[in-house]
Design a protein around this motif. Structure first.
Motif, short mmCIF file in Angstrom:
data_model
loop_
_atom_site.label_atom_id
_atom_site.label_comp_id
_atom_site.label_asym_id
_atom_site.label_seq_id
_atom_site.Cartn_x
_atom_site.Cartn_y
_atom_site.Cartn_z
N PRO A 67 0.84 -1.21 0.00
CA PRO A 67 0.00 0.00 0.00
C PRO A 67 0.87 1.25 0.00
O PRO A 67 1.82 1.36 0.77
CB PRO A 67 -0.80 -0.13 1.31
CG PRO A 67 -0.72 -1.59 1.67
CD PRO A 67 0.60 -2.06 1.17
N GLY A 68 0.57 2.17 -0.88
CA GLY A 68 1.39 3.36 -0.99
C GLY A 68 2.75 3.09 -1.59
O GLY A 68 3.70 3.85 -1.37
N ALA A 69 2.89 1.97 -2.30
CA ALA A 69 4.14 1.57 -2.96
C ALA A 69 5.25 1.25 -1.97
O ALA A 69 6.42 1.35 -2.30
CB ALA A 69 4.60 2.65 -3.95
N VAL A 70 4.87 0.85 -0.74
CA VAL A 70 5.86 0.49 0.28
C VAL A 70 5.42 -0.80 0.95
O VAL A 70 4.30 -0.89 1.47
CB VAL A 70 6.01 1.60 1.34
CG1 VAL A 70 6.99 1.16 2.44
CG2 VAL A 70 6.50 2.89 0.70
N VAL A 71 6.29 -1.81 0.96
CA VAL A 71 6.03 -3.05 1.69
C VAL A 71 6.34 -2.78 3.16
O VAL A 71 7.50 -2.61 3.54
CB VAL A 71 6.90 -4.20 1.17
CG1 VAL A 71 6.62 -5.48 1.94
CG2 VAL A 71 6.65 -4.43 -0.32
#
Length: 668
Positions: A67-71
């Motif tokens: 989510p939000g391009a962050v693992v």
């Protein structure tokens, strides 16, 4: 295609997730991790919403929920193989993802996390005694010396120090996935212990090691050396209990203090481009002359789209109040802000209570902006060098910026390789060779998708052009500056300007200034110029520029042989501890060269570094006994710190004109 280009489509990952996933592997799989990551980098990555999918083979799929391009959690990395979750595919995936720790610049709290109290009025005499006593007790506590680090902090610092020493001893070539994950695990432990600054330094080291191993274009060996030096310096100070503990700890987030009303005048806007983020930062000055910044930086998932994203961010609205003003417009206009908040580093807060309306800007030649150019160049360099020793979050905004009036001289070969460099004479600089200080001008960023390189090439065709410039100090033993913005200089107070020389004549909507990273200069912007068809890459020496003295410093002798020690410091970072074992003849030649130049301390540090690198104990079978590399890291840190201090001193001397005069007389 490099590894960096093949992995540009992966999401970012938090450092502690990398440490957790790699720690779950068996020793056998850890040995295979680097090879598995190289194979996985060849597989295509597809994205659907918040999920990235990689087909490992015909039967196995790897999914990253980001989510939000962050693992943000280890559970977000799922693999369909039989060994999951303790499989090498998950660990290889997180090793390929860029680290998300560099998102600090993109964070903009809606409300200040901490608001510094305003100055309190004197307590009235009728205040009750029970309310006055706590204040007196607090004053007595503040007067006491600062307590040292706690046992938990010392243990975390030592763990981080050992991991950093291991990375240094292995070098870039040997610091694979396991060594990086161990350093990230130590960084996570340090962060939990409240050591935010050392933890952030460790993440920066891992990011730069990854860039070096993958051949990323943003890799600079000097930056990696600086990152390791800062990490080992911080952990050494915390482990031994020396130095200001609060400064060594750092803070989790920037604290914002109340500023009340601010009248801001836009200065310029520069693009920001990293491995994970892209955007812009706009600079402004208030009525008191203090610099402030407003950022618009967001993550990017594709390296090919990063530069367009940075350029496009210049057209986005400034997140400060409700003023309908883009960053490009703000660089030439102004803002009247009420309820403003600002961090120690000059970053403006965007809380809900902040109100801002558009106001008139100010020319670079008018107050309060013109005061930035009144400070002598040598004093500005001294300020920039002094700020480098401060924690990043505590450095005043613009401490590394220089504000100069220059006259372009044209390109000339500079340095050992004879690389063409655009030269300019600094007006009002130190009295060095031929009555002025010659400065080398570099691009603000090397990415071809930004306008820096094209603009510098066009400026190289206009010798004699007078400019008012803003740039970032490039530390070198020759005066060098990374150009960020240019503008129209004040009218000369002596003789009238030669009509045959070029002048800057940008359109009126640009307010006589150009953001070199976002806006492209045109030939028409250089009015009345007889432009030369000169290319910076193939330029010939221009020692005889019409109207200027002969003798540009293209063939001046070089300074002290500091590179002898600096090269060994960098060699240790690149290839590891075992590389510092040259022949006796080479070691003697290096020592003789340093001592002949008067650098006795440098020679002793080099000898100590080589001795520490070769001091490896062996068991009865002749096998090397593993150690913690602490002694070697200590010798390396001493040599790196000395090189850093000497480089700063040489840079200051160069801008003061001292090295230029020595070279001109042939005394160095």
């Amino acid at each position: 295609m490099s590894v960096a280009e093949r992995t540009s489509g992966w999401p970012a990952v938090r450092p502690e997730v990398v440490a957790e996933v790699v720690a779950g592997l068996s020793a056998r799989l850890q040995k295979r991790l680097d090879g598995a990551a190289a194979k996985l980098a060849e597989r295509p990555v597809t994205r659907c919403g918040d999920e990235w999918r990689v087909e490992v083979d015909e039967e196995t799929a790897l999914v990253l929920h980001a989510p939000g391009a962050v693992v943000a959690d280890a559970a977000g990395v799922r693999c369909g193989c039989l060994l999951a979750p303790a499989c090498v595919h998950r660990a290889a995936a997180v090793m390929l993802c860029p680290l998300a720790e560099l998102a600090d610049l993109a964070e903009e709290p809606e409300e200040p996390e901490e608001v510094a109290p305003t100055e309190a009025a004197p307590a009235p005499s009728e205040e009750p005694q029970e309310r006055r006593e706590p204040r007196e007790s607090q004053k007595s506590q503040e007067a006491q010396p600062e307590a040292g680090p706690t046992p938990v902090e010392v243990a975390a610092a030592r763990h981080l120090h050992r991991a950093g020493c291991a990375v240094l001893a292995a070098g870039v070539s040997g610091a694979g996935a396991v060594a990086q994950a161990e350093l990230l695990r130590a960084a996570h432990r340090a962060r939990l212990a409240g050591l935010y600054r050392p933890a952030a330094a460790a993440v920066v080291v891992v990011t730069r090691v990854r860039a070096a191993r993958s051949g990323a274009p943003e890799h600079r060996l000097a930056d990696l050396v600086a990152g390791l030096r800062e990490l080992l310096d911080l952990t050494t100070a915390l482990s031994t209990g020396s130095g200001p503990v609060a400064e060594l700890r750092g803070t989790a987030r920037q604290a914002y203090g109340e500023e009340g009303g601010l009248r801001l005048y836009g200065l310029f806007t520069e693009p920001v481009l990293t491995a994970t983020h892209a955007g812009v930062v706009s600079w402004a000055v208030d009525a008191g002359g203090r610099l402030s910044t407003v950022a618009e930086v967001m993550p990017h998932g594709d390296a090919a789209a990063a530069a367009p994203q940075a350029v496009g961010a210049g057209n986005r609205t400034v997140r400060l109040g409700e003023a309908p003003l883009s960053h490009r417009e703000f660089s030439r206009a102004g803002l009247a802000v009420q309820g403003a908040t600002r961090s120690a580093a000059g970053r403006l807060g965007a809380g809900a209570s902040v109100r801002a309306v558009r106001a008139a800007g100010a020319a670079w030649t008018a107050e309060p902006v013109a005061a930035l150019w009144a400070e002598p160049a040598a004093a500005q360099v001294a300020r920039a060098l002094a700020a480098e020793s401060l924690p990043y979050e505590g450095r005043p905004a613009g401490s590394d910026l220089l504000f100069l009036d220059v006259t372009l001289l044209g390109p000339a070969p500079v340095g050992p390789g004879g690389v063409p460099r655009l030269l300019a004479r600094c007006e009002g600089g130190a009295d060095g060779v031929d009555g002025g200080l010659v400065v080398g001008l570099c691009t603000g960023h090397e990415h071809p998708g930004l306008a820096f390189r094209a603009n510098l090439a066009l400026l190289a065709t206009a010798p004699g052009l007078r400019l008012r410039v803003i740039g970032r100090l490039e530390r070198s033993d020759r005066p060098e500056l990374r150009l960020l913005a240019i503008g129209t200089p004040p009218e000369p107070s002596t003789a009238p300007e030669d009509p045959g020389l070029p002048s800057l004549a940008v359109p009126a909507d640009r307010a006589d200034r150009v953001n070199l990273g976002l806006e492209r200069l045109q030939t028409a912007d250089l009015q009345a110029a007889d432009l030369q068809t000169t290319n910076l890459r193939t330029a010939a020496p221009t020692d005889a520029v019409p109207g200027f003295p002969v003798g540009l410093p293209s063939e001046a002798p070089y300074g002290p042989p500091v590179h002898v020690l600096g090269r060994r410091v960098e060699q240790a970072v690149t290839t590891g501890r075992h590389a510092l074992a040259p022949s006796a003849a080479t070691a003697a030649a290096d020592g003789s060269l340093l001592r002949a130049a008067g650098l006795v301390t440098a020679a002793e540090l080099l000898d100590a570094l080589r001795a520490a690198a070769a001091d490896r104990r062996r068991d009865v079978f002749g096998r090397v006994v593993p150690d913690d590399h602490d002694a070697f890291a200590g010798s390396w840190l001493a040599a790196a710190s000395y090189t850093e201090e000497l480089a700063a001193a040489l840079c200051a001397a160069a801008w003061a004109g001292e090295l230029a005069m020595d070279r001109h007389r042939g005394e160095v």
